[in-house]
Design an enzyme around this catalytic site. Structure first.
Site, PDB file in Angstrom:
ATOM      1  N   SER A 146      37.229  39.920  41.696  1.00  0.00           N
ATOM      2  CA  SER A 146      37.959  40.125  42.833  1.00  0.00           C
ATOM      3  C   SER A 146      39.294  41.194  42.528  1.00  0.00           C
ATOM      4  CB  SER A 146      39.034  38.707  42.990  1.00  0.00           C
ATOM      5  OG  SER A 146      40.312  39.075  43.886  1.00  0.00           O
ATOM      6  N   TYR A 159      44.076  31.382  40.824  1.00  0.00           N
ATOM      7  CA  TYR A 159      42.856  32.170  41.305  1.00  0.00           C
ATOM      8  C   TYR A 159      42.763  33.698  40.585  1.00  0.00           C
ATOM      9  CZ  TYR A 159      39.600  34.796  44.270  1.00  0.00           C
ATOM     10  OH  TYR A 159      38.450  35.887  44.679  1.00  0.00           O
ATOM     11  N   LYS A 163      40.038  35.291  37.760  1.00  0.00           N
ATOM     12  CA  LYS A 163      39.375  36.525  37.734  1.00  0.00           C
ATOM     13  C   LYS A 163      39.874  37.326  36.762  1.00  0.00           C
ATOM     14  CE  LYS A 163      37.038  35.100  41.488  1.00  0.00           C
ATOM     15  NZ  LYS A 163      35.512  35.154  41.427  1.00  0.00           N
TER      16      LYS A 163
END
Length: 254
Positions: A146, A159, A163
Site C-alpha cells: 500500500s 495498517y 504494510k
C-alpha cells in the site's frame, strides 16, 4: 546491427497462486495473470465465492482453479502447496484493515491485521518459495502492499505498520532469494474503489481528503493495478527485485 527486442510480457506455461483472489485487487490479479497466459489458482476462504469466480473465468477462456484455504493457518497452507506443482508466480493479495485512532488500538485488532497482512504473507511465501527452491526454478513473488507502506495516515497506525513491515520483508526476501533468481517486489496502491474501501469512501469528508492527496485527482480502479502485476510477474521485469511499484496517483510524491 542487432536491434534489442522487448522481453515478453506473456506468462504462458506459468503457474500462479493468488490469495484473496475472489474480489477487489486479488480478483484483478487473477484475471490479469490469466489473460497473460498463466494457469491461475485462486485461494480464498469461501468455497462458493471461489466456484463463482473460477466458473466465470473458465467461461472467458482462462485457465483457473480454486482452493478454499485459510491463509492464516500456515500448516494447512504448507500442506496444500506441498501437494501441487510449484507456483512460478505468487500474488499475496489477501489483506484486512481495522482502522481506529492510535489510542483505541486493541490487541484483538492488532493481531487480526498482522496475522493476515504480515504473518500470512510470510508463511504463504515461505511455502511457495520452498517448492521453487526444491525444483531449482526461478519465480516472481508480488506482495500487495500500500502507499501506507511508505507514508502514514490518520487512524491507520496498525495498517500502516503492517504494510511498512511488508516493505521490509520484501527487501530482505529479495536479498536472500536473488541468487536463486526468485524476484520479490510490492505493488503499492492508493485508495482503490473496492468492497473493502466502500464504507470509508462513502464519507464525503474522507473522500474529499483522499482526492486532495492524489495528484491525478481520482481514486484508483482495480484495472489500474492489473498491468503492473503482469509486468512484475513477467520477463519484462527480469532485473527488478526488492522494490516497490507505487500505483498511487502521486500521493507519495511529496
Amino acid at each position: 546491427m542487432a536491434l534489442p527486442r522487448t522481453p515478453s510480457f506473456r506468462l504462458d506455461g506459468k503457474r500462479a497462486l493468488v490469495t484473496g483472489g475472489t474480489r477487489g485487487i486479488g480478483l484483478g490479479a487473477a484475471v490479469a495473470l490469466a489473460e497473460a497466459g498463466a494457469a491461475v489458482t485462486i485461494a480464498a476462504r469461501t468455497a462458493s465465492d471461489i466456484e463463482a469466480v473460477v466458473n466465470e473465468m473458465a467461461e472467458a477462456g482462462f485457465t483457473a482453479e480454486g482452493v478454499a484455504l485459510d491463509i492464516t493457518d500456515s500448516e494447512t497452507v504448507k500442506a496444500f502447496v506441498g501437494d501441487v506443482e510449484p507456483f512460478d508466480i505468487l500474488v499475496n493479495s489477501a489483506g484486512t484493515a481495522r482502522h481506529s485512532t492510535f489510542g483505541d488500538i486493541t490487541p484483538e485488532n492488532y493481531h487480526a491485521v498482522m496475522d493476515v497482512n504480515l504473518a500470512a504473507t510470510i508463511f504463504v511465501s515461505q511455502a511457495v518459495v520452498g517448492k521453487l527452491l526444491a525444483a531449482g526454478k526461478p519465480g516472481s513473488i508480488i506482495h500487495i502492499s500500500s502507499q501506507m507502506g511508505h507514508v502514514g495516515g490518520p487512524n491507520r497506525a496498525v495498517y500502516a505498520a503492517s504494510k511498512h513491515a511488508v516493505e521490509g520483508l520484501t527487501k530482505a526476501m529479495a536479498i536472500e532469494l536473488g541468487p536463486y533468481n526468485i524476484r520479490v517486489n510490492t505493488v503499492c496502491p492508493t485508495f482503490v474503489e473496492t468492497e473493502l474501501t466502500a464504507r470509508n469512501l462513502s464519507d464525503p469528508d474522507f473522500r474529499s481528503w483522499v482526492l486532495s492527496k492524489i495528484k491525478l485527482g481520482r481514486l484508483g480502479r482495480v484495472e489500474d493495478l492489473m498491468g503492473p502485476m503482469v509486468f512484475l510477474a513477467s520477463d519484462a521485469a527480469a532485473l527488478i527485485t526488492g522494490t516497490s511499484l507505487l500505483v498511487d496517483g502521486g500521493w507519495t510524491a511529496e
